[in-house]
Design a protein around this motif. Sequence first.
Motif, PDB file in Angstrom:
ATOM      1  N   ALA A 142       7.785  -5.356  34.877  1.00  0.00           N
ATOM      2  CA  ALA A 142       8.491  -4.368  34.060  1.00  0.00           C
ATOM      3  C   ALA A 142       9.953  -4.775  33.885  1.00  0.00           C
ATOM      4  N   GLY A 157      15.033   3.100  29.760  1.00  0.00           N
ATOM      5  CA  GLY A 157      14.625   1.712  29.558  1.00  0.00           C
ATOM      6  C   GLY A 157      15.618   0.957  28.686  1.00  0.00           C
ATOM      7  N   THR A 175       4.163  -5.210  39.741  1.00  0.00           N
ATOM      8  CA  THR A 175       4.249  -4.365  38.547  1.00  0.00           C
ATOM      9  C   THR A 175       5.703  -4.177  38.133  1.00  0.00           C
ATOM     10  N   PHE A 176       6.556  -3.857  39.108  1.00  0.00           N
ATOM     11  CA  PHE A 176       7.959  -3.632  38.756  1.00  0.00           C
ATOM     12  C   PHE A 176       8.690  -4.936  38.433  1.00  0.00           C
ATOM     13  N   TYR A 186       9.871  -4.976  25.882  1.00  0.00           N
ATOM     14  CA  TYR A 186       9.262  -3.647  25.998  1.00  0.00           C
ATOM     15  C   TYR A 186       9.381  -2.945  24.652  1.00  0.00           C
ATOM     16  N   TRP A 210       2.604   2.749  30.420  1.00  0.00           N
ATOM     17  CA  TRP A 210       2.844   1.308  30.313  1.00  0.00           C
ATOM     18  C   TRP A 210       2.859   0.675  31.701  1.00  0.00           C
ATOM     19  N   LEU A 211       3.550   1.317  32.648  1.00  0.00           N
ATOM     20  CA  LEU A 211       3.563   0.802  34.023  1.00  0.00           C
ATOM     21  C   LEU A 211       2.164   0.791  34.627  1.00  0.00           C
ATOM     22  N   PHE A 259       6.285   5.524  29.037  1.00  0.00           N
ATOM     23  CA  PHE A 259       6.707   4.461  29.956  1.00  0.00           C
ATOM     24  C   PHE A 259       5.803   4.433  31.180  1.00  0.00           C
ATOM     25  N   ILE A 316       0.174  -2.107  33.260  1.00  0.00           N
ATOM     26  CA  ILE A 316       0.571  -3.368  33.910  1.00  0.00           C
ATOM     27  C   ILE A 316      -0.096  -3.460  35.272  1.00  0.00           C
TER      28      ILE A 316
END
Length: 182
Positions: free
Chosen positions: A60, A13, A56-57, A69, A78-79, A75, A82
């Motif tokens: 992100a 990330g 979602t992406f 972030y 977190w995804l 991670f 979302i």
Amino acid sequence: MKICSTLTDDELGRLYEEGNDNAFDVLLSRHQEKLFNYIFFLVRDEDKANDVFQDTFVRAITALRTHNYEETGSFGSWLMRISRNLVLDVHRRTKAMPTISHELVDDSGELKGDLFNDARFCEPTVEESIFGRESLEYLRTMVDLLPDSQREIVYLRYYRDMPFKDIANILGVSINTALGRV
């Protein structure tokens, strides 16, 4: 710089925040199947699942590129959080959040029984145990009848084998609330 598959999600990330697009490709490949399956489980419609997955992406990417972030947990969780929020938005827009009652009522509104005392949802008999497939169908039916909040926790815990800490993080509730819903 070549991305190594041994880097953590947080390291990838950070690399993506710095402009390394290959880092995001590795993150996507790590999480896409699990995330899509989770979304599809919640919306039960492939087109909606694809839309939520893509959104979602996009969120992100936006969060990573704008340095929003924060490494507060995993991670992947977190995804999933979302995506869960996006699914809730879809449900709110379509008013598709069903309610469930334990009472069985026919079309005329007459009470025909109680779901908790219906033989279809009791423990399987010896004959049913022999036919494992039938038992699985009953189990799926029962899980489908749960309210969304409980069905989601059952899915994350028993189908995805996630710890309650991660489940609580994804759902935005305390660990005790997650335990109570199970």
